[in-house]
Enzyme design. Structure first.
Site: not given
Ligand code: G3I
Length: 363
Positions: A152, A257
């Protein structure tokens, strides 16, 4: 009695068991993958893992190989989960993808900051980027098939995103990331990954970026179209135009994705009229009680249109990866949304869209 038990077992395993798998149907076209979450990687989601083994021949880590997860502090790497992820792929003979090395999200602040909190300079950030890539890619040398090296980096208008990477290092942060990754594993495929490349201005910027990488001697194996799509956007024609445009540069295309947001309020401009005649449709949880059969059929037709394009362009398309295994795994359930973006439901049972996608691959 035995016959009853067998029938019960077959019923509980869902119709997907009695049909060919996605990986089987598309084996002459492209790899079919899924993003794995922490429970699936840690073996805490037996049903999900079973479905992954049954249906897919490629895997991508949803989060565990992102900088904040694998390199949370300057001197600390956390490889326990990534090691399990790679072991899962090797045990099941799958193509193992690395996601992602250089991104403006999920990268700890320490990467860009000096001890006094001010941004580091170009040399220091380049060294940090190099050391991260050399360590992470080097650890899985020969085991991870390909990496989303930069994620990105292009903005909606086609210009480079004003990320800390660009501001501190300059435009060549992208070339450097690819060079460092190639040095760490010369045989790994290297990808540039982005979303909304189906929009002409952004696609034009990404095409220019890939050309510049190629002119710099970087071998970009493929461009990743993330595939976070809506019910009507992008059209199959827009997807086909995008695949064709990147293939013309001599690079492969991977859909990295794939998911389809079905929530009316998420549809953006193309779906605005949906909301005009029913104020309830503005609710993110409009489908909280479940996805009506009529919408299951809409989703099935939507996936059919997309997979018809992927199959027609199988020469250029190397892989189609879904961003999750079942609807309950999806990031698209964020923001209060109750979503149904994938081929399997919250109980990992096949949806009508699964049958429809299989049909597009059956020759
Ligand atoms: O690991 C922490 C955990 O310790 C904590 O308790 C919890 C609550 O705050 O958060 C957890 O981290 C989360 C992480 O996913 C792992 O589950 C983050 O808050 C959360 O923001 C993160 O979201 C991910 C997102 O990327 C972040 O931008 C999504 O799962 C994931 O599907 C998404 O994937 C991205 C690709 O990597 C790039 N392209 C876009 C796509 C969608 O945003």
């Amino acid at each position: 009695m035995l016959a009853v038990l067998v029938a019960l077992l077959m019923a509980t395993r869902g119709a997907a068991q009695t049909q060919p798998s996605l990986k089987e149907v598309f084996k002459k076209d492209f790899l079919v993958g899924a993003a794995l979450n922490y429970p699936q990687i840690l073996g805490l989601d037996g049903r999900g893992d079973s479905l992954v083994r049954q249906q897919f021949n490629a895997i991508t880590p949803e989060n565990c190989l992102k900088w904040e997860s694998v390199h949370p502090r300057p001197e600390t790497y956390s490889f326990e989960v990534p090691d399990k992820y790679v072991a899962f792929g090797e045990k099941n003979g799958m193509a193992i993808i690395g996601h992602t090395l250089v991104w403006h999200h999920q990268t700890p602040r320490w990467v860009f900051d000096s001890a006094n909190g001010k941004p580091v300079d170009r040399e220091i950030l380049l060294r940090r980027m190099h050391d991260h890539i050399a360590t992470v890619v080097g650890r899985y040398k020969g085991r991870i098939k390909g990496w989303d090296v930069v994620n990105e980096a292009v903005d909606e208008d086609g210009s480079l995103r004003q990320s800390p990477w660009l501001k501190i290092i300059g435009e060549d942060f992208i070339v450097k990331a690819f060079q460092f990754a190639h040095e760490a594993d010369p045989n790994a495929e290297l990808y540039y990954n982005d979303y909304s490349l189906e929009n002409a201005p952004k696609r034009k910027g990404a095409l220019a970026l890939v050309k510049k990488l190629q002119e710099s001697g970087v071998h970009v194996a493929a461009v990743g179209l993330q595939g976070h799509y809506k019910l009507v956007w992008p059209s199959p024609a827009q997807v086909e135009t995008t695949i064709t445009a990147f293939a013309a540069l001599g690079v492969k295309v991977v859909v990295t994705e794939l998911d389809i947001d079905v929530v009316p309020a998420s549809q953006g401009n193309e779906g605005a009229d949906l909301l005009l005649n029913n104020k309830d449709m503005r609710r993110a949880d409009f489908y909280a009680a479940g996805l009506p059969d009529s919408m299951q059929q809409v989703l099935a037709r939507r996936y059919t249109g997309l997979f018809a394009v992927f199959v027609r362009n199988a020469e250029a398309v190397d892989r189609v990866t879904f961003w999750g295994v079942g609807d309950g795994n999806s990031w698209l359930n964020s923001g209060g949304r109750v979503n149904y973006p994938l081929l399997f439901d919250r109980k990992y049972q096949p949806k009508p869209a699964f049958d429809a996608v299989l049909k597009t691959g059956m020759k």
